[in-house]
Scaffold this motif. Structure first.
Motif, PDB file in Angstrom:
ATOM      1  N   TYR A 113      -0.642  10.893 -24.206  1.00  0.00           N
ATOM      2  CA  TYR A 113      -0.230  11.104 -22.828  1.00  0.00           C
ATOM      3  C   TYR A 113      -0.409   9.844 -21.996  1.00  0.00           C
ATOM      4  CZ  TYR A 113      -0.082  16.182 -23.412  1.00  0.00           C
ATOM      5  OH  TYR A 113       0.239  17.458 -23.798  1.00  0.00           O
ATOM      6  N   THR A 120      -2.108   4.121 -13.032  1.00  0.00           N
ATOM      7  CA  THR A 120      -1.693   4.792 -14.250  1.00  0.00           C
ATOM      8  C   THR A 120      -2.050   3.955 -15.461  1.00  0.00           C
ATOM      9  OG1 THR A 120       0.516   3.807 -14.209  1.00  0.00           O
ATOM     10  CG2 THR A 120       0.258   5.955 -13.134  1.00  0.00           C
ATOM     11  N   ASN A 165      -3.846  13.164 -13.542  1.00  0.00           N
ATOM     12  CA  ASN A 165      -2.566  13.637 -14.050  1.00  0.00           C
ATOM     13  C   ASN A 165      -2.387  13.204 -15.502  1.00  0.00           C
ATOM     14  OD1 ASN A 165       0.508  12.630 -14.527  1.00  0.00           O
ATOM     15  ND2 ASN A 165       0.445  14.565 -13.417  1.00  0.00           N
ATOM     16  N   GLY A 215       0.765  13.230 -18.467  1.00  0.00           N
ATOM     17  CA  GLY A 215       2.174  13.495 -18.660  1.00  0.00           C
ATOM     18  C   GLY A 215       2.718  12.856 -19.920  1.00  0.00           C
ATOM     19  N   THR A 259       9.578  17.635 -20.526  1.00  0.00           N
ATOM     20  CA  THR A 259       8.539  16.882 -19.829  1.00  0.00           C
ATOM     21  C   THR A 259       7.321  17.767 -19.643  1.00  0.00           C
ATOM     22  OG1 THR A 259      10.152  15.521 -18.663  1.00  0.00           O
ATOM     23  CG2 THR A 259       7.941  15.659 -17.721  1.00  0.00           C
ATOM     24  N   TYR A 260       6.180  17.245 -20.041  1.00  0.00           N
ATOM     25  CA  TYR A 260       4.915  17.946 -19.856  1.00  0.00           C
ATOM     26  C   TYR A 260       4.135  17.198 -18.789  1.00  0.00           C
ATOM     27  CZ  TYR A 260       6.177  20.118 -24.282  1.00  0.00           C
ATOM     28  OH  TYR A 260       6.838  20.798 -25.277  1.00  0.00           O
ATOM     29  N   ASN A 261       3.645  17.940 -17.797  1.00  0.00           N
ATOM     30  CA  ASN A 261       2.964  17.320 -16.671  1.00  0.00           C
ATOM     31  C   ASN A 261       1.832  18.241 -16.218  1.00  0.00           C
ATOM     32  OD1 ASN A 261       2.764  15.149 -14.857  1.00  0.00           O
ATOM     33  ND2 ASN A 261       3.836  16.278 -13.269  1.00  0.00           N
ATOM     34  N   TYR A 262       0.620  17.718 -16.200  1.00  0.00           N
ATOM     35  CA  TYR A 262      -0.543  18.533 -15.852  1.00  0.00           C
ATOM     36  C   TYR A 262      -1.370  17.840 -14.781  1.00  0.00           C
ATOM     37  CZ  TYR A 262       0.712  20.542 -20.370  1.00  0.00           C
ATOM     38  OH  TYR A 262       1.397  21.112 -21.416  1.00  0.00           O
ATOM     39  N   TRP A 263      -2.002  18.670 -13.931  1.00  0.00           N
ATOM     40  CA  TRP A 263      -2.836  18.169 -12.835  1.00  0.00           C
ATOM     41  C   TRP A 263      -4.207  18.819 -12.884  1.00  0.00           C
ATOM     42  CZ3 TRP A 263      -1.236  14.330  -9.623  1.00  0.00           C
ATOM     43  CH2 TRP A 263       0.138  14.065  -9.561  1.00  0.00           C
TER      44      TRP A 263
END
Length: 119
Positions: free
Chosen positions: A32, A50, A96, A98, A105-109
């Motif tokens: 990720y 990032t 985050n 991703g 698209t995988y996106n986590y918070w």
């Protein structure tokens, strides 16, 4: 599914330092791209830093030279070292994760951790 838990926030005086941690569970984060974002009261969430899966980093101009993002894939954790903190750095900081797999698209918070810089 990736669960992200931030820690390390708090109250610090201007010029001080904090290190935020983002511990991931549910999936290994080595593939990720990871990031730190922040949101101050009344403002939109903005990118802070990032780091790609390969270790390349990117920073907002406002934090360059003061903040450092790093990752420890063995511990499934991402860090944000914050030095020379300013009152303008006061915000809730979010982690985050991703990645893109094919067309998905995988996106986590995470839930966020409060950082307050004040004397």
């Amino acid at each position: 599914q990736v669960q992200l838990v931030e820690s390390g926030g708090g109250l610090v005086q201007p010029g001080g330092s904090l290190r935020l941690s983002c511990a991931a569970a549910g999936s290994i984060i080595s593939t990720y791209a990871m990031g730190w974002y922040r949101q101050a009261p009344g403002k939109q969430r903005e990118l802070v830093a990032t780091i790609t899966s390969g270790g390349s980093t990117n920073y907002a101009d406002s934090v360059k030279g003061r903040f450092t993002i790093s990752r420890d894939n063995g511990k499934n954790t991402v860090y944000l070292q914050m030095n020379s903190l300013e009152p303008e750095d006061t915000a809730v900081y979010y982690c985050n994760a991703g990645r893109v797999v094919g067309r998905t698209t995988y996106n986590y918070w995470g839930q966020g951790t409060q950082v307050t810089v004040s004397s």
